[in-house]
Scaffold this motif. Structure first.
Motif, mmCIF file in Angstrom:
data_model
loop_
_atom_site.group_PDB
_atom_site.id
_atom_site.type_symbol
_atom_site.label_atom_id
_atom_site.label_comp_id
_atom_site.label_asym_id
_atom_site.label_seq_id
_atom_site.Cartn_x
_atom_site.Cartn_y
_atom_site.Cartn_z
ATOM 1 N N CYS A 290 -14.483 18.303 26.897
ATOM 2 C CA CYS A 290 -13.929 17.555 25.763
ATOM 3 C C CYS A 290 -14.269 18.240 24.444
ATOM 4 O O CYS A 290 -13.412 18.365 23.556
ATOM 5 C CB CYS A 290 -14.471 16.125 25.763
ATOM 6 S SG CYS A 290 -13.777 15.053 27.037
ATOM 7 N N LEU A 293 -12.091 21.350 24.128
ATOM 8 C CA LEU A 293 -10.695 21.020 23.825
ATOM 9 C C LEU A 293 -10.539 20.571 22.375
ATOM 10 O O LEU A 293 -9.537 20.896 21.723
ATOM 11 C CB LEU A 293 -10.210 19.929 24.777
ATOM 12 C CG LEU A 293 -9.919 20.387 26.206
ATOM 13 C CD1 LEU A 293 -9.768 19.188 27.135
ATOM 14 C CD2 LEU A 293 -8.648 21.244 26.246
ATOM 15 N N LEU A 294 -11.504 19.835 21.867
ATOM 16 C CA LEU A 294 -11.440 19.434 20.460
ATOM 17 C C LEU A 294 -11.481 20.652 19.544
ATOM 18 O O LEU A 294 -10.775 20.701 18.520
ATOM 19 C CB LEU A 294 -12.595 18.482 20.143
ATOM 20 C CG LEU A 294 -12.409 17.043 20.627
ATOM 21 C CD1 LEU A 294 -13.726 16.285 20.572
ATOM 22 C CD2 LEU A 294 -11.345 16.329 19.797
ATOM 23 N N ILE A 297 -8.033 22.205 19.719
ATOM 24 C CA ILE A 297 -7.048 21.386 19.003
ATOM 25 C C ILE A 297 -7.163 21.617 17.502
ATOM 26 O O ILE A 297 -6.162 21.818 16.799
ATOM 27 C CB ILE A 297 -7.247 19.898 19.347
ATOM 28 C CG1 ILE A 297 -6.823 19.622 20.790
ATOM 29 C CG2 ILE A 297 -6.449 19.007 18.393
ATOM 30 C CD1 ILE A 297 -7.210 18.245 21.287
ATOM 31 N N LYS A 300 -5.892 25.017 16.539
ATOM 32 C CA LYS A 300 -4.442 25.116 16.671
ATOM 33 C C LYS A 300 -3.728 24.367 15.554
ATOM 34 O O LYS A 300 -2.713 24.834 15.020
ATOM 35 C CB LYS A 300 -4.014 24.566 18.033
ATOM 36 C CG LYS A 300 -2.540 24.744 18.348
ATOM 37 C CD LYS A 300 -2.248 24.297 19.772
ATOM 38 C CE LYS A 300 -0.796 24.572 20.142
ATOM 39 N NZ LYS A 300 -0.507 24.193 21.553
ATOM 40 N N LEU A 301 -4.247 23.193 15.194
ATOM 41 C CA LEU A 301 -3.584 22.384 14.175
ATOM 42 C C LEU A 301 -3.809 22.914 12.768
ATOM 43 O O LEU A 301 -2.942 22.783 11.905
ATOM 44 C CB LEU A 301 -4.061 20.936 14.268
ATOM 45 C CG LEU A 301 -3.679 20.181 15.541
ATOM 46 C CD1 LEU A 301 -4.227 18.763 15.498
ATOM 47 C CD2 LEU A 301 -2.160 20.155 15.729
ATOM 48 N N GLY A 307 -11.660 23.120 13.913
ATOM 49 C CA GLY A 307 -12.071 23.113 15.311
ATOM 50 C C GLY A 307 -13.565 22.887 15.462
ATOM 51 O O GLY A 307 -14.010 22.108 16.315
ATOM 52 N N LEU A 338 -7.057 14.825 25.737
ATOM 53 C CA LEU A 338 -7.223 15.909 24.765
ATOM 54 C C LEU A 338 -6.414 17.139 25.168
ATOM 55 O O LEU A 338 -5.834 17.821 24.308
ATOM 56 C CB LEU A 338 -8.704 16.267 24.642
ATOM 57 C CG LEU A 338 -9.586 15.221 23.952
ATOM 58 C CD1 LEU A 338 -11.058 15.599 24.063
ATOM 59 C CD2 LEU A 338 -9.183 15.066 22.487
ATOM 60 N N ILE A 341 -2.920 16.540 24.119
ATOM 61 C CA ILE A 341 -2.747 16.755 22.674
ATOM 62 C C ILE A 341 -2.695 18.246 22.366
ATOM 63 O O ILE A 341 -1.887 18.704 21.546
ATOM 64 C CB ILE A 341 -3.890 16.072 21.904
ATOM 65 C CG1 ILE A 341 -3.815 14.555 22.089
ATOM 66 C CG2 ILE A 341 -3.841 16.433 20.422
ATOM 67 C CD1 ILE A 341 -4.998 13.812 21.506
ATOM 68 N N TRP A 342 -3.555 19.007 23.011
ATOM 69 C CA TRP A 342 -3.574 20.456 22.789
ATOM 70 C C TRP A 342 -2.229 21.081 23.168
ATOM 71 O O TRP A 342 -1.735 21.988 22.491
ATOM 72 C CB TRP A 342 -4.712 21.063 23.602
ATOM 73 C CG TRP A 342 -4.862 22.546 23.459
ATOM 74 C CD1 TRP A 342 -4.843 23.269 22.305
ATOM 75 C CD2 TRP A 342 -5.052 23.488 24.516
ATOM 76 N NE1 TRP A 342 -5.016 24.608 22.567
ATOM 77 C CE2 TRP A 342 -5.150 24.769 23.923
ATOM 78 C CE3 TRP A 342 -5.174 23.374 25.898
ATOM 79 C CZ2 TRP A 342 -5.348 25.922 24.671
ATOM 80 C CZ3 TRP A 342 -5.377 24.518 26.643
ATOM 81 C CH2 TRP A 342 -5.456 25.779 26.031
ATOM 82 N N HIS A 344 0.727 19.595 23.118
ATOM 83 C CA HIS A 344 1.707 18.581 22.721
ATOM 84 C C HIS A 344 3.115 19.143 22.552
ATOM 85 O O HIS A 344 4.088 18.396 22.587
ATOM 86 C CB HIS A 344 1.262 17.909 21.421
ATOM 87 C CG HIS A 344 1.288 18.814 20.227
ATOM 88 N ND1 HIS A 344 0.296 19.742 19.985
ATOM 89 C CD2 HIS A 344 2.185 18.936 19.209
ATOM 90 C CE1 HIS A 344 0.567 20.392 18.870
ATOM 91 N NE2 HIS A 344 1.702 19.936 18.379
ATOM 92 N N ARG A 350 2.453 17.992 28.796
ATOM 93 C CA ARG A 350 1.955 16.817 28.086
ATOM 94 C C ARG A 350 2.112 15.553 28.931
ATOM 95 O O ARG A 350 1.199 14.733 29.036
ATOM 96 C CB ARG A 350 2.714 16.665 26.772
ATOM 97 C CG ARG A 350 2.244 15.525 25.888
ATOM 98 C CD ARG A 350 3.080 15.474 24.622
ATOM 99 N NE ARG A 350 4.461 15.096 24.913
ATOM 100 C CZ ARG A 350 5.533 15.684 24.380
ATOM 101 N NH1 ARG A 350 5.388 16.706 23.557
ATOM 102 N NH2 ARG A 350 6.747 15.257 24.671
#
Length: 364
Positions: A290, A293-294, A297, A300-301, A307, A338, A341-342, A344, A350
């Motif tokens: 987790c 993955l956060l 994410i 990436k965002l 991150g 998660l 979401i990664w 998405h 997804r």
């Protein structure tokens, strides 16, 4: 003449206490206010007594009729002292009785818990502008600690309203943030450099892994995963055949038990609720997954800093360590969500990952 010297005995304060037999244990339990109240409401209720290890008697009060219900439970130790009295849902649900260390053991230590709360709050709390919405959200998350404190004290009458109010706040905030029409979110403001969060986060990884290995326990849900994995490995019936000490453990989807299989191969189940290293390993691996993955994410965002912030928030939040140190399976659906979401932007992945998250918690 022969003189006899007799030893002098101090006068007793009263007659010696009667041995703790079934009748006396039932009488002591019946004198408690809980039993008296239940007797008034259920005058035809009957007692049942069971002698446990160490000379402890468990006295149960059952309602009258074909569908008997356990109304109250008392424990009387060998010295004739009533040590516990329970009624309502706390009769059947031992986890709601506030036994020390029932969930996560030493993670409940105030020194550890408060320290983690400080690490979770300080990097994001801007003292120059204290009335930011972010601050209230962070305080709401940390505020669940108050609910946990009352839960650990077996006071669910206060614990549940606190958690309900905080959950309502968070749901409202999520709806507001998710549905409002706005441009790009404001820039991230940190009170410490991101590299500090990276260093502290790496320390927290080692801390939570070490705590899980050295002083973690496994609650019923983690135990259920190991039992199910053992059944799948040996081709045995999965549902409707769990052992007595976890008879309701077959309530999860088969995917959850399947995820435990590789770990159960390495650390086989020995047929009892022992230390269950396979459950510790599953909880630890998916917890760190987790966090990873956060990080991906956030990168990436926006960028690497976001991150790091997201991963750090997971690692510093005391309730994520609380879950891991209890050997729970709650990080498994979180990891699938998660991952969804990664990915998405990929509808098939997804959807599959979202479905997998549900299948880990719901039986067919």
């Amino acid at each position: 003449m022969v003189a006899l010297a007799l030893p002098a005995f101090a006068p007793a304060d009263g007659p010696p206490a009667a041995p703790l037999n079934r009748a006396r244990a039932e009488a002591l339990a019946s004198k408690t206010e809980v039993f008296k109240e239940q007797r008034r409401e259920h005058p035809r209720a009957s007692l049942s007594a069971t002698k446990k290890a160490g000379g402890v008697w468990e006295i149960s009060l059952f309602s009258y009729g074909s569908q008997q219900k356990q109304l109250a439970l008392a424990k009387v130790n060998s010295a004739g002292k009533v040590t516990e009295v329970w009624s309502g849902f706390q009769v059947a649900w031992t986890m709601a009785r506030g036994y020390p260390g029932a969930f996560g053991r030493s993670i409940n230590s105030p020194w550890i818990w408060v320290g983690l709360c400080v690490l979770f709050l300080l990097p994001f709390f801007d003292w120059r502008n204290p009335f930011r919405w972010l601050h209230f959200d962070l305080l709401a998350l940390v505020g669940f600690s108050a609910s946990l404190a009352f839960f650990n004290a077996a006071n669910l009458g206060i614990s549940v309203p606190i958690s309900s109010a905080l959950l309502a706040w968070l749901v409202g905030r999520l709806l507001f943030v998710g549905l409002r029409k706005s441009s790009r979110p404001p820039p991230l403001r940190l009170m410490v450099p991101a590299r500090w969060l990276l260093v502290i986060g790496l320390f927290l990884v080692g801390f939570r892994v070490g705590l899980n290995i050295l002083d973690g326990n496994v609650i019923d849900v983690g135990y259920a995963g190991v039992i199910g994995a053992d059944k799948l490995s040996h081709g045995r019936q999965l549902y409707g055949a769990f052992p007595f000490d976890n008879g309701s453990g077959d309530t999860y989807g088969p995917l959850l038990y399947l995820l435990y299989v590789p770990f159960e191969w390495i650390w086989p189940w020995h047929g009892t609720w022992d230390d269950l290293p396979a459950a510790h390993a599953v909880a630890g691996v998916f917890d760190l997954l987790c966090a990873g993955l956060l990080f991906m994410i956030g990168r990436k965002l926006r960028d690497v800093t976001v991150g790091i912030v997201l991963a750090y928030s997971w690692l510093a939040f005391p309730f994520s360590i609380y879950t891991t140190n209890s050997g729970s399976n709650d990080a498994i659906p979180a990891a699938f969500i998660l991952a969804a979401i990664w990915l998405h932007r990929q509808p098939l992945a997804r959807g599959a990952l979202s479905a997998a998250a549900g299948l880990t918690k719901f039986a067919p």
